[in-house]
Structure formats: structure tokens, C-alpha cells
Write a protein that holds these residues in place. Structure first.
Motif, mmCIF file in Angstrom:
data_model
loop_
_atom_site.group_PDB
_atom_site.id
_atom_site.type_symbol
_atom_site.label_atom_id
_atom_site.label_comp_id
_atom_site.label_asym_id
_atom_site.label_seq_id
_atom_site.Cartn_x
_atom_site.Cartn_y
_atom_site.Cartn_z
ATOM 1 N N MET A 1 0.821 -1.204 0.000
ATOM 2 C CA MET A 1 0.000 0.000 0.000
ATOM 3 C C MET A 1 0.850 1.248 0.000
ATOM 4 S SD MET A 1 -3.124 -0.778 2.571
ATOM 5 C CE MET A 1 -4.304 -2.059 2.278
ATOM 6 N N LYS A 2 1.844 1.283 -0.786
ATOM 7 C CA LYS A 2 2.750 2.426 -0.777
ATOM 8 C C LYS A 2 2.039 3.714 -1.136
ATOM 9 C CE LYS A 2 6.974 -0.172 -1.685
ATOM 10 N NZ LYS A 2 8.101 -0.351 -2.604
ATOM 11 N N ILE A 3 1.191 3.660 -2.164
ATOM 12 C CA ILE A 3 0.504 4.878 -2.561
ATOM 13 C C ILE A 3 -0.459 5.333 -1.490
ATOM 14 C CG2 ILE A 3 -1.342 3.651 -3.765
ATOM 15 C CD1 ILE A 3 -1.386 5.932 -5.761
ATOM 16 N N PHE A 4 -1.087 4.362 -0.821
ATOM 17 C CA PHE A 4 -1.975 4.696 0.263
ATOM 18 C C PHE A 4 -1.218 5.397 1.371
ATOM 19 C CE2 PHE A 4 -5.575 3.128 -1.467
ATOM 20 C CZ PHE A 4 -5.673 1.753 -1.600
ATOM 21 N N ARG A 5 -0.041 4.849 1.705
ATOM 22 C CA ARG A 5 0.710 5.398 2.817
ATOM 23 C C ARG A 5 1.202 6.802 2.538
ATOM 24 N NH1 ARG A 5 4.108 0.105 4.894
ATOM 25 N NH2 ARG A 5 2.310 -1.085 5.553
ATOM 26 N N ALA A 6 1.561 7.063 1.301
ATOM 27 C CA ALA A 6 2.018 8.408 0.958
ATOM 28 C C ALA A 6 0.895 9.411 1.129
ATOM 29 C CB ALA A 6 2.530 8.428 -0.482
ATOM 30 N N ILE A 7 -0.287 9.061 0.638
ATOM 31 C CA ILE A 7 -1.425 9.957 0.760
ATOM 32 C C ILE A 7 -1.876 10.040 2.204
ATOM 33 C CG2 ILE A 7 -3.840 10.266 0.105
ATOM 34 C CD1 ILE A 7 -3.157 8.897 -2.532
ATOM 35 N N LYS A 70 -9.550 -0.050 1.367
ATOM 36 C CA LYS A 70 -9.994 -1.187 0.554
ATOM 37 C C LYS A 70 -11.235 -0.822 -0.247
ATOM 38 C CE LYS A 70 -8.142 -5.028 3.266
ATOM 39 N NZ LYS A 70 -8.477 -6.244 4.035
ATOM 40 N N ARG A 71 -12.094 -0.026 0.364
ATOM 41 C CA ARG A 71 -13.308 0.394 -0.328
ATOM 42 C C ARG A 71 -12.966 1.185 -1.588
ATOM 43 N NH1 ARG A 71 -17.170 5.193 1.935
ATOM 44 N NH2 ARG A 71 -18.185 5.698 -0.029
ATOM 45 N N VAL A 72 -12.057 2.137 -1.456
ATOM 46 C CA VAL A 72 -11.651 2.947 -2.609
ATOM 47 C C VAL A 72 -10.919 2.077 -3.633
ATOM 48 C CG1 VAL A 72 -10.256 4.903 -3.373
ATOM 49 C CG2 VAL A 72 -11.519 5.040 -1.218
ATOM 50 N N ASP A 73 -10.043 1.197 -3.145
ATOM 51 C CA ASP A 73 -9.278 0.328 -4.028
ATOM 52 C C ASP A 73 -10.206 -0.539 -4.866
ATOM 53 O OD1 ASP A 73 -6.608 -0.363 -4.802
ATOM 54 O OD2 ASP A 73 -6.920 -2.313 -3.871
ATOM 55 N N GLY A 74 -11.236 -1.087 -4.228
ATOM 56 C CA GLY A 74 -12.187 -1.928 -4.938
ATOM 57 C C GLY A 74 -12.987 -1.156 -5.975
ATOM 58 N N GLU A 75 -13.307 0.091 -5.638
ATOM 59 C CA GLU A 75 -14.079 0.925 -6.558
ATOM 60 C C GLU A 75 -13.317 1.200 -7.851
ATOM 61 O OE1 GLU A 75 -15.824 5.494 -6.572
ATOM 62 O OE2 GLU A 75 -15.828 4.353 -4.687
ATOM 63 N N PHE A 76 -11.990 1.278 -7.750
ATOM 64 C CA PHE A 76 -11.189 1.597 -8.922
ATOM 65 C C PHE A 76 -10.585 0.371 -9.603
ATOM 66 C CE2 PHE A 76 -11.646 5.762 -7.231
ATOM 67 C CZ PHE A 76 -11.451 6.633 -8.293
ATOM 68 N N GLN A 77 -10.917 -0.816 -9.130
ATOM 69 C CA GLN A 77 -10.381 -2.031 -9.742
ATOM 70 C C GLN A 77 -10.760 -2.169 -11.220
ATOM 71 O OE1 GLN A 77 -8.109 -4.109 -8.446
ATOM 72 N NE2 GLN A 77 -8.086 -4.985 -10.511
ATOM 73 N N ALA A 130 -7.639 8.418 -14.416
ATOM 74 C CA ALA A 130 -7.895 7.464 -13.329
ATOM 75 C C ALA A 130 -7.097 7.826 -12.084
ATOM 76 C CB ALA A 130 -7.554 6.052 -13.786
ATOM 77 N N GLN A 131 -5.842 8.225 -12.286
ATOM 78 C CA GLN A 131 -5.003 8.589 -11.149
ATOM 79 C C GLN A 131 -5.547 9.809 -10.428
ATOM 80 O OE1 GLN A 131 -2.651 6.940 -9.863
ATOM 81 N NE2 GLN A 131 -1.697 8.393 -8.453
ATOM 82 N N ALA A 132 -5.982 10.807 -11.193
ATOM 83 C CA ALA A 132 -6.523 12.025 -10.590
ATOM 84 C C ALA A 132 -7.802 11.717 -9.807
ATOM 85 C CB ALA A 132 -6.799 13.072 -11.668
ATOM 86 N N ALA A 133 -8.662 10.888 -10.404
ATOM 87 C CA ALA A 133 -9.912 10.529 -9.733
ATOM 88 C C ALA A 133 -9.648 9.701 -8.482
ATOM 89 C CB ALA A 133 -10.811 9.749 -10.704
ATOM 90 N N TYR A 134 -8.657 8.833 -8.585
ATOM 91 C CA TYR A 134 -8.285 7.976 -7.452
ATOM 92 C C TYR A 134 -7.770 8.801 -6.280
ATOM 93 C CZ TYR A 134 -5.891 4.075 -5.086
ATOM 94 O OH TYR A 134 -5.474 3.144 -4.178
ATOM 95 N N GLN A 135 -6.898 9.762 -6.581
ATOM 96 C CA GLN A 135 -6.341 10.622 -5.536
ATOM 97 C C GLN A 135 -7.447 11.422 -4.857
ATOM 98 O OE1 GLN A 135 -3.251 10.760 -4.506
ATOM 99 N NE2 GLN A 135 -2.062 9.759 -6.090
ATOM 100 N N LYS A 136 -8.365 11.962 -5.646
ATOM 101 C CA LYS A 136 -9.445 12.769 -5.082
ATOM 102 C C LYS A 136 -10.351 11.916 -4.204
ATOM 103 C CE LYS A 136 -13.146 16.006 -6.237
ATOM 104 N NZ LYS A 136 -14.074 15.425 -5.229
ATOM 105 N N LYS A 137 -10.665 10.715 -4.681
ATOM 106 C CA LYS A 137 -11.533 9.827 -3.907
ATOM 107 C C LYS A 137 -10.875 9.451 -2.585
ATOM 108 C CE LYS A 137 -15.338 7.424 -3.557
ATOM 109 N NZ LYS A 137 -16.670 8.052 -3.573
ATOM 110 N N LEU A 138 -9.578 9.183 -2.634
ATOM 111 C CA LEU A 138 -8.862 8.852 -1.412
ATOM 112 C C LEU A 138 -8.942 9.995 -0.409
ATOM 113 C CD1 LEU A 138 -5.547 7.020 -2.391
ATOM 114 C CD2 LEU A 138 -7.413 6.130 -0.994
ATOM 115 N N GLN A 139 -8.709 11.212 -0.883
ATOM 116 C CA GLN A 139 -8.750 12.364 0.004
ATOM 117 C C GLN A 139 -10.148 12.559 0.583
ATOM 118 O OE1 GLN A 139 -6.269 13.994 1.081
ATOM 119 N NE2 GLN A 139 -4.636 13.460 -0.320
#
Length: 205
Positions: A1-7, A70-77, A130-139
Motif C-alpha cells: 500500500m505504498k501509494i496509500f501510505r504516501a497519501i 480497501k473500499r476505494v481500491d475496490g471501486e477503482f479495480q 484514473a489517477q486524478a480521480a483515485y487521488q481525489k476519492k482517497l482524500q
């Protein structure tokens, strides 16, 4: 979860930057209680360490945070699957073109090259979107969780008489420290007991 940990680290700092017990400073020798005729009484300082990277550990971390990730990760699978498929198509087309080009008409080769470049452009655009949407959703999803973590960490410090908490993931130069200073595990246990993973993860409107 490196990207998760950075955010997560960024969100964490934003969440607790206003807290009275958090700081990003180089470690220093705790001040002992003493009396000075010039400066008066020096307050007793109690320092603790926390490793915020461990908050996102899937097995031993903060369950509510891990569940949100995990919820966000699953949404973007589905998007990841689409990009992977497109990447494989590009790789196959590149290999096929490399073999066929010397044996076919130059116009055909150019047509295939143009098609391949179009696929690459599509891959880049979809990947960036996808990356931009993923980052926003995570935040959006993790922001409220980290707000609660920050408040809980502040309350934990006050309840245990801690005047300063240092995040070891942000500090350079800590060579050695007593295990008793590390409050990461007990804090996680306490937070999980009060904030189950089943708590609402819906970000505020």
C-alpha cells in the motif's frame, strides 16, 4: 500500500497540524524539571513516538482506515483492469509491428503505427484521469477518518500526560529510543476499540 501510505501521511499531517501534541521537529533531549532564578520553572516534558505508517497496515493497523482504503481500491479495480488490458494490447501490437514491418507495404506499416500511437495516447489519458480521480476519492474518503485519528491522538496524549508526540516517519536522526516511548500499538488498539471498521465511511456532502 505504498501509494496509500504516501497519501495517508499527507492527510494525517493536515489533520493533526493544529493539534497541541503533534510536531515535526528534530529530536532533542527532553527538558528536565528544574528551577531557575532567571527563567522560572521549566515545565516537565513527556515525549512519545508514533509510527503513522503502521496505521495503514492491513493486519495490525487502524481497521477503519484500512477498510476505507480497501473500499476505494475496490471501486477503482475496473479502471485498473481496463488499463492493464490496454497496456497488454499495446505491447502485443508493438511486437507484431516490429516483426511485420520489414515484410509489408510501408503504407500498411504507417497505418499500424498510427493506430499504435493512438492506443498509447488513449492509455496515457485514461491513466492520468484514473489517477486524478483515485487521488481525489482517497482524500474525500480518508479525510474524515484522519480528522478523527488526529482528534483521538490529541485526546490520547492529554489522557496520558504526553506533551509532545513525534512521528518517527517524518524525523531524521533518531538512532535509538526506548520501546516505552512508542505509543503506536496501544493507540491503535484504543482507537479500534472506540471506532470500529463498520463505522460510516461516507464523506460529508
Amino acid at each position: 500500500m505504498k501509494i496509500f501510505r504516501a497519501i495517508a501521511a499527507i492527510a494525517f499531517l493536515a489533520a493533526i497540524s493544529a493539534g497541541s501534541v503533534s510536531a515535526q521537529v528534530k529530536p532533542s533531549v527532553p527538558a528536565a524539571t528544574s528551577t531557575s532564578t532567571q527563567t522560572g520553572n521549566v515545565p516537565e516534558t513527556k515525549i512519545a513516538l508514533v509510527n503513522t505508517d503502521e496505521f495503514a497496515d492491513e493486519k495490525t493497523g487502524i481497521s477503519r482506515l484500512v477498510s476505507a482504503m480497501k473500499r476505494v481500491d475496490g471501486e477503482f479495480q475496473p479502471r485498473r483492469t481496463e488499463l492493464l488490458t490496454l497496456q497488454q494490447q499495446i505491447e502485443k501490437s508493438t511486437a507484431d509491428l516490429s516483426k511485420a514491418a520489414p515484410l509489408q507495404d510501408a503504407k500498411v506499416t504507417q497505418q499500424q503505427t498510427d493506430k499504435l500511437e493512438g492506443m498509447k495516447t488513449e492509455f496515457k489519458r485514461k491513466g492520468e484521469d484514473a489517477q486524478a480521480a483515485y487521488q481525489k476519492k482517497l482524500q474525500d474518503v480518508l479525510g474524515p477518518v484522519y480528522d478523527d485519528i488526529g482528534k483521538a491522538l490529541d485526546a490520547y496524549a492529554k489522557a496520558h500526560g504526553i506533551t509532545l508526540i513525534l512521528d518517527v516517519t517524518k524525523i531524521q536522526g533518531i538512532v535509538s529510543a526506548a520501546e516505552s516511548l512508542d505509543i503506536t500499538k496501544p493507540f491503535i488498539i484504543e482507537f479500534n476499540s472506540k471506532n470500529p471498521a463498520t463505522a460510516s465511511l461516507t464523506p460529508p456532502e
